[in-house]
Design a protein around this motif. Structure first.
Motif, PDB file in Angstrom:
ATOM      1  N   ARG A 299       0.827  -1.213   0.000  1.00  0.00           N
ATOM      2  CA  ARG A 299       0.000   0.000   0.000  1.00  0.00           C
ATOM      3  C   ARG A 299       0.857   1.257   0.000  1.00  0.00           C
ATOM      4  O   ARG A 299       0.540   2.248  -0.666  1.00  0.00           O
ATOM      5  CB  ARG A 299      -0.914  -0.015   1.227  1.00  0.00           C
ATOM      6  N   THR A 300       1.974   1.213   0.712  1.00  0.00           N
ATOM      7  CA  THR A 300       2.796   2.409   0.865  1.00  0.00           C
ATOM      8  C   THR A 300       3.841   2.539  -0.240  1.00  0.00           C
ATOM      9  O   THR A 300       3.918   3.561  -0.924  1.00  0.00           O
ATOM     10  CB  THR A 300       3.499   2.398   2.229  1.00  0.00           C
ATOM     11  N   ALA A 322       2.436  19.295   4.805  1.00  0.00           N
ATOM     12  CA  ALA A 322       2.118  19.790   6.145  1.00  0.00           C
ATOM     13  C   ALA A 322       1.754  18.643   7.073  1.00  0.00           C
ATOM     14  O   ALA A 322       2.171  18.613   8.242  1.00  0.00           O
ATOM     15  CB  ALA A 322       0.974  20.797   6.060  1.00  0.00           C
ATOM     16  N   ALA A 323       0.995  17.674   6.551  1.00  0.00           N
ATOM     17  CA  ALA A 323       0.582  16.526   7.366  1.00  0.00           C
ATOM     18  C   ALA A 323       1.790  15.684   7.766  1.00  0.00           C
ATOM     19  O   ALA A 323       1.936  15.282   8.921  1.00  0.00           O
ATOM     20  CB  ALA A 323      -0.433  15.683   6.602  1.00  0.00           C
ATOM     21  N   ALA A 408      -0.120   8.734  -0.669  1.00  0.00           N
ATOM     22  CA  ALA A 408       1.061   9.523  -1.037  1.00  0.00           C
ATOM     23  C   ALA A 408       1.764  10.059   0.205  1.00  0.00           C
ATOM     24  O   ALA A 408       3.003  10.078   0.276  1.00  0.00           O
ATOM     25  CB  ALA A 408       0.665  10.673  -1.963  1.00  0.00           C
ATOM     26  N   ALA A 409       1.004  10.492   1.201  1.00  0.00           N
ATOM     27  CA  ALA A 409       1.587  10.991   2.447  1.00  0.00           C
ATOM     28  C   ALA A 409       2.343   9.881   3.174  1.00  0.00           C
ATOM     29  O   ALA A 409       3.434  10.101   3.717  1.00  0.00           O
ATOM     30  CB  ALA A 409       0.498  11.576   3.338  1.00  0.00           C
ATOM     31  N   PHE A 427      -1.216   7.344   7.719  1.00  0.00           N
ATOM     32  CA  PHE A 427      -2.366   8.018   7.136  1.00  0.00           C
ATOM     33  C   PHE A 427      -3.373   7.029   6.530  1.00  0.00           C
ATOM     34  O   PHE A 427      -4.558   7.121   6.777  1.00  0.00           O
ATOM     35  CB  PHE A 427      -1.919   9.024   6.091  1.00  0.00           C
ATOM     36  N   ALA A 428      -2.888   6.069   5.745  1.00  0.00           N
ATOM     37  CA  ALA A 428      -3.789   5.105   5.112  1.00  0.00           C
ATOM     38  C   ALA A 428      -3.729   3.762   5.798  1.00  0.00           C
ATOM     39  O   ALA A 428      -4.752   3.152   6.113  1.00  0.00           O
ATOM     40  CB  ALA A 428      -3.440   4.941   3.622  1.00  0.00           C
TER      41      ALA A 428
END
Length: 432
Positions: A299-300, A322-323, A408-409, A427-428
């Motif tokens: 996934r990453t 920013a995140a 993406a993050a 994040f995901a």
């Protein structure tokens, strides 16, 4: 002339000399991958080939840039969800039956009794490399893009289409392990010298060379299917694998199960007959695919990378940076809070600027996750608290980012901010 079964992911062409060309050419895609549909069609072709009267087969790609880039990882994630939704007692069987189809199809192809040659003019990675390994004769174009590789370990998996069995049998354990464990690639004369490719031709001449070999009436059998054949390094496989396993665990601290699983496949499979060996490989794969690490890494590092590249093309959402910055600050990998916390980060697989020397402790070699299984220490508790703060920070950003932006993050968090790939970001994938 119409020949063979009706296929959509492949095209079939029959020459005047009665050689059938199996052309991998997925419609609507610039790159061939082994999707469920392609795997099914490969099996249909192998069944037809066995009862046909053709002189042999030349496998080639209908794409200009690659032969085959491997598995369809998006479909693989769907399969993971299907397997994990089943009752625990059924998961091994479901995983084995679903993923063994490629290995079974390749085995039928190489034992169909017809000479099979493959012409490689571009990337042959993952399942694409395993497809090539199942041919009796491999012709490689002398071009930088014409490359063999098995990079599954880089996304937490192992080559489940016979790659852990064919490659060591062809080129030996020592040469095979860097390809299997580290994602090393072989091309050009290096591939020929290793025994992976049989011929090296000028670009554009590989298909004709493959066809000439088929028409030479060669023996249509793999080395491991010939009478009295055995792997020359099988007697010392346990010693070689033990040395590699010790070194690998010292480097990874047991966080990444794929290298261990690959070594298990080679050690257990190489002394076995080939049909038993590929089933051993798949039994190990079926266990591996149920773990969290491969899912997080796919996934990453794969889907997240694709999303990140798309974001760059259309203009990166500034909220992503920013995140990531806020979550990185909450984790505090580069903290000045003391050696014990820095050591805890290092043992957990975080990249730190001031890494301490971490001695390998066999206690954690089989750990599922460091933060679940290592004995509690003050440094570990500090790290747990940091990860909890980071999770809170990530949660505050999730509703501000869409699915693609969250992946993406996570890709940025892992590749640029030192977060371990086996955890998959926050994040995901998160830590659940």
């Amino acid at each position: 002339m119409t020949v063979g079964p009706v296929l959509k992911q492949f095209r079939l062409e029959l020459t005047e000399q009665h050689v059938v060309h199996l052309i991998f050419d997925m419609p609507g895609r610039t790159m061939n991958v082994f999707s469920n549909a392609a795997i099914e069609e490969l099996g249909l072709f192998a069944d037809w080939l066995k009862q046909s009267d053709v002189a042999g087969v030349v496998i080639r790609s209908g794409k200009s840039i690659a032969f085959c880039a491997g598995a369809d990882l998006a479909e693989l994630e769907t399969a993971y969800d299907m397997i994990m939704a089943a009752a625990p007692a059924d998961r091994d069987r479901l995983a084995f039956n679903h993923f063994f189809r490629l290995s079974h199809g390749l085995r039928k192809l190489e034992t169909a009794g017809k000479p099979v040659a493959v012409a490689i003019a571009g990337l042959a990675l993952g399942g694409g490399c395993e497809f090539a390994l199942a041919a009796h004769h491999r012709v490689l174009a002398d071009h930088p893009q014409a490359t063999f590789g098995l990079p599954e370990s880089l996304v937490g998996l192992l080559p489940g289409g016979g790659g852990t069995q064919r490659l060591p049998r062809l080129i030996g354990i020592e040469a095979a392990l860097p390809v299997l464990l580290d994602g090393a690639r072989l091309k050009g004369q290096e591939a020929v010298s290793a025994g992976l490719a049989h011929e090296l031709t000028a670009p554009g001449e590989e298909v004709a060379a493959a066809e000439r070999w088929v028409l030479s009436r060669p023996l249509a059998a793999q080395p491991w299917d010939r009478l009295a054949w055995h792997a020359s390094d099988a007697p010392r496989v346990s010693v070689e694998i033990a040395e590699k396993r010790s070194k690998m665990l010292a480097e990874t601290l047991g966080h990444y199960p794929a290298p261990t699983a690959i070594l298990d496949c080679v050690e257990q499979g190489l002394p076995q007959d080939f049909d038993t060996a590929i089933r051993t490989e798949m039994q190990i794969f079926a266990k591996l695919i149920q773990r969290r690490e491969p899912r997080n890494m796919i996934r990453t590092l794969f889907l997240g990378r694709l999303d990140h590249e798309r974001q760059k093309k259309v203009g990166m959402n500034p909220k992503i940076a920013a995140a990531v910055a806020e979550v990185s600050k909450a984790v505090g990998v580069q903290s000045e809070c003391g050696k014990e916390l820095v050591e805890a980060f290092a043992r957990a697989g975080f990249r730190v600027e001031r890494p301490c020397k971490v001695e390998f402790d066999g206690r954690i070699a089989g750990a599922v996750y460091w933060h679940d299984d290592e004995p509690r220490t003050w440094g570990k508790e500090l790290l747990r608290a940091r990860l909890a703060d980071a999770e809170i920070a990530a949660a505050s950003w999730r509703t501000q980012l869409d699915d693609s932006e969250r992946r993406a993050a996570d890709y940025v968090l892992v590749t640029q901010a030192g977060f371990p790939a086996y955890l998959g970001g926050l994040f995901a994938a998160g830590l659940s």
